[in-house]
Design an enzyme around this catalytic site. Sequence first.
Site, PDB file in Angstrom:
ATOM      1  N   PRO A   2       0.809  -1.209   0.000  1.00  0.00           N
ATOM      2  CG  PRO A   2      -0.102  -1.147   2.101  1.00  0.00           C
ATOM      3  CD  PRO A   2       1.036  -1.691   1.346  1.00  0.00           C
ATOM      4  CD  GLU A   3       3.898   3.143  -3.838  1.00  0.00           C
ATOM      5  OE1 GLU A   3       4.034   4.339  -4.124  1.00  0.00           O
ATOM      6  OE2 GLU A   3       4.388   2.226  -4.517  1.00  0.00           O
TER       7      GLU A   3
END
Length: 293
Positions: A2-3
Site C-alpha cells: 500500500p502506497e
Amino acid sequence: MPELPEVEIVRRGLEPVMLGQRLIGVDQRRADLRFPFPEDFPARLMGRTIASVSRRAKYLVITLCDGTVLIMHLGMSGRFTIEHGTQTIAFGDYVYNTGADAKHDHVVFTLANGARIVYNDPRRFGFMVLSTVGEWTAHPLFADLGVEPLGNELSATYLARKAQGKRSDLKSFLLDQRVVAGLGNIYVSEALHQAALSPRRVAGSLSRADGAPTLRAERLVPEIRKVLRAAIDAGGSSLKDYRQTDGSSGGFQNEFAVYGRDGEPCQRPGCTGTIHRTVQAQRATYACGNCQR
DNA sequence: ACTGTACCCTGTAGGC
DNA sequence: TGCCTACAGGGTACAG
C-alpha cells in the site's frame, strides 16, 4: 502493497461500514505484528463508537468517540476484508492468497451492525498503535512526517527547500517520508518518468544555490499529484494474482508506464528508449535512460 | 546532520 | 516433484 492511493482506497472502503458503529468485538490473535500491540489493546477499543475514518500518509487513523485514536499501518502485505452478511469485500494486498487465509488473520473487529473487519498480514510489517485526539499528531510516527502530496503544502518551493544541499539521489529523497508523506516505490518511479527526471539525479538539483526551486522541481510536483490522483481514480494498484471482488477496485497497475516494465519500449511520445530495472537502496527502480535526465 | 546498508517476515516465482 | 535463490508495494536501527 500500500502506497498512498491504496491506503486511501482502503479508507474509502472501511469508512461507510465503520462510521457511527460501535465496536462490540476486538479479537487480537497474536502479541505483535511489526511491533507489539499496545497494552490492553482490545479493552481500550471495546464498546467505543467510531467517529471518523481518515488517513495520513500511509496510515489509517480511526477516531473513536471517547477520544481514542487507532492508528494502523498496512506494511507491505496488510489488507482488510469486510464480512457483512453474505457479502465479503477485500481491500488491500492481494499478492498472496486470495482465498481463506486464517493463518494470517491477526485482528478481527466486530461492529454493532454485524460487520466483521478482518486484518490479514502475512509478512507482519504492519502495526497498530493507540493514541488520543489531542496527541496523535505529535506521536513519533507522525511528528516528522512531510507534507501530503495531494494537499496544498506540496509545492516546488517546499521540495526545493527540503532538497537543498542533499547529495542523496532523487529517488531516495522522494521515498523519504519526512519529505513527501505517502509516496512509495511504485509511484516515485512513475512520477519521475512523467517528469522526465532520472531517479539517480542528485536530489539537491531540485534547488538552486539560493534555495529557490529549479524548473525540475516545478515539473515534478504536478506529476506527483497527477499519478497519485489517477491511481486513486482507478481504485489503486494491485499486483500479481489480484482478483476483483467488488467490481470496482484496483486496476491502476495496468497503467504503469515504467514499473515492472523492464526491457519494454518507453511510452513517451517520440522517445525511442527502453525501460530498465535497476536497484537503488535495495529497491527496484524502473526508468528510461533516454528521456529521463 | 547526513548517507548508505542490513534487517524485520512470509510467500511466490523461476532456475535447475 | 523438490531445492535453492531472488524478490516483493513498508519502515527502522544502526554504522560510518
